[in-house]
Design a protein around this motif. Sequence first.
Motif, PDB file in Angstrom:
ATOM      1  N   THR A  34       4.885   3.122  -3.011  1.00 52.42           N
ATOM      2  CA  THR A  34       4.580   2.293  -4.182  1.00 52.42           C
ATOM      3  C   THR A  34       5.451   1.041  -4.204  1.00 52.42           C
ATOM      4  O   THR A  34       4.954  -0.071  -4.428  1.00 52.42           O
ATOM      5  N   MET A  35       6.741   1.218  -3.974  1.00 51.39           N
ATOM      6  CA  MET A  35       7.637   0.057  -3.984  1.00 51.39           C
ATOM      7  C   MET A  35       7.333  -0.886  -2.819  1.00 51.39           C
ATOM      8  O   MET A  35       7.358  -2.109  -2.985  1.00 51.39           O
ATOM      9  N   THR A  36       7.029  -0.333  -1.658  1.00 53.22           N
ATOM     10  CA  THR A  36       6.694  -1.162  -0.499  1.00 53.22           C
ATOM     11  C   THR A  36       5.429  -1.955  -0.770  1.00 53.22           C
ATOM     12  O   THR A  36       5.365  -3.158  -0.476  1.00 53.22           O
ATOM     13  N   ASP A  80       3.837   1.352 -13.587  1.00 56.46           N
ATOM     14  CA  ASP A  80       2.506   1.455 -14.173  1.00 56.46           C
ATOM     15  C   ASP A  80       1.807   2.761 -13.785  1.00 56.46           C
ATOM     16  O   ASP A  80       0.680   2.764 -13.308  1.00 56.46           O
ATOM     17  N   THR A  81       2.525   3.862 -13.976  1.00 58.55           N
ATOM     18  CA  THR A  81       2.014   5.200 -13.684  1.00 58.55           C
ATOM     19  C   THR A  81       2.335   6.075 -14.884  1.00 58.55           C
ATOM     20  O   THR A  81       3.438   6.012 -15.410  1.00 58.55           O
ATOM     21  N   PRO A 103      -0.702  14.461  -9.963  1.00 53.39           N
ATOM     22  CA  PRO A 103       0.252  13.429  -9.538  1.00 53.39           C
ATOM     23  C   PRO A 103      -0.455  12.210  -8.983  1.00 53.39           C
ATOM     24  O   PRO A 103      -1.605  12.287  -8.570  1.00 53.39           O
ATOM     25  N   PRO A 104       0.235  11.071  -8.972  1.00 57.83           N
ATOM     26  CA  PRO A 104      -0.368   9.861  -8.407  1.00 57.83           C
ATOM     27  C   PRO A 104      -0.637  10.049  -6.920  1.00 57.83           C
ATOM     28  O   PRO A 104       0.009  10.845  -6.253  1.00 57.83           O
ATOM     29  N   VAL A 105      -1.612   9.306  -6.414  1.00 53.56           N
ATOM     30  CA  VAL A 105      -2.027   9.435  -5.021  1.00 53.56           C
ATOM     31  C   VAL A 105      -1.643   8.181  -4.250  1.00 53.56           C
ATOM     32  O   VAL A 105      -1.852   7.061  -4.720  1.00 53.56           O
ATOM     33  N   ARG A 152      -7.575   5.637  -9.502  1.00 51.39           N
ATOM     34  CA  ARG A 152      -8.790   4.984 -10.019  1.00 51.39           C
ATOM     35  C   ARG A 152      -8.433   3.727 -10.800  1.00 51.39           C
ATOM     36  O   ARG A 152      -9.077   2.691 -10.650  1.00 51.39           O
ATOM     37  N   ARG A 153      -7.390   3.807 -11.627  1.00 57.46           N
ATOM     38  CA  ARG A 153      -6.973   2.618 -12.385  1.00 57.46           C
ATOM     39  C   ARG A 153      -6.514   1.509 -11.447  1.00 57.46           C
ATOM     40  O   ARG A 153      -6.851   0.351 -11.628  1.00 57.46           O
ATOM     41  N   ALA A 154      -5.724   1.873 -10.428  1.00 58.99           N
ATOM     42  CA  ALA A 154      -5.209   0.873  -9.493  1.00 58.99           C
ATOM     43  C   ALA A 154      -6.335   0.176  -8.740  1.00 58.99           C
ATOM     44  O   ALA A 154      -6.232  -0.995  -8.393  1.00 58.99           O
TER      45      ALA A 154
END
Length: 165
Positions: A34-36, A80-81, A103-105, A152-154
Amino acid sequence: MTMQDREPMHEARRLREQAKTEATRRFGAWLDATMTARGMANVELQDLIGVNNSSIGYWRRGLRIPDDWATIRALADVLDTPATQLAVLIGLFLPEELGGEHPPVDEAGVARTWIRQHPEETLEELHDWIQAHPTEAVAHVMAPIMDSPSARRAMGIREQRGRER
C-alpha cells in the motif's frame, strides 16, 4: 497437571503463535504494498500518525503489528482503509465477529500469486492460456478483489443494490 493435560495447551499455544506470526507477515505485506503504491516513505507515515519511524519499518517487514486501537484507527484513516478491515487483517477479530468484514486485498499480490501457481512454465505459455481463456483468467484474479470492499472502492466499483420486485 499430567503430561496428557499439558499437550493440548501446548498445541493451542503453538497454533495461536503461528496465527499471530502469519497475521504479522500478512499485515507487513499489505502495508508495504500500500505504501509503495502511494509512493509513501516511512517518514511521511510517521508524521501523519505519530508513530516512530523504526516501528513502521518493523511493520512493513512483517516483524511487528500495531498494538493499540488508536494507532490502527490513525493508520486506517491515512491509508483510506476501514479500521475494521485492518483489525481483521492483523488478527484482532475474525471476519464473522465484525459482520463479515474482510481484510483489505493487495490486488497486484493476488495476480502475482495466481500467476505463480498457474501450471504454464513460461510467460509466453501463460499469455497464450490467458488469451485462450480470458473469462476464466479474469475470474480467478478478480474474485478475491471483488470480495474486498476496500479493493472495490479503490477501483471505483460501486455496490450493486438489489432491485425490489
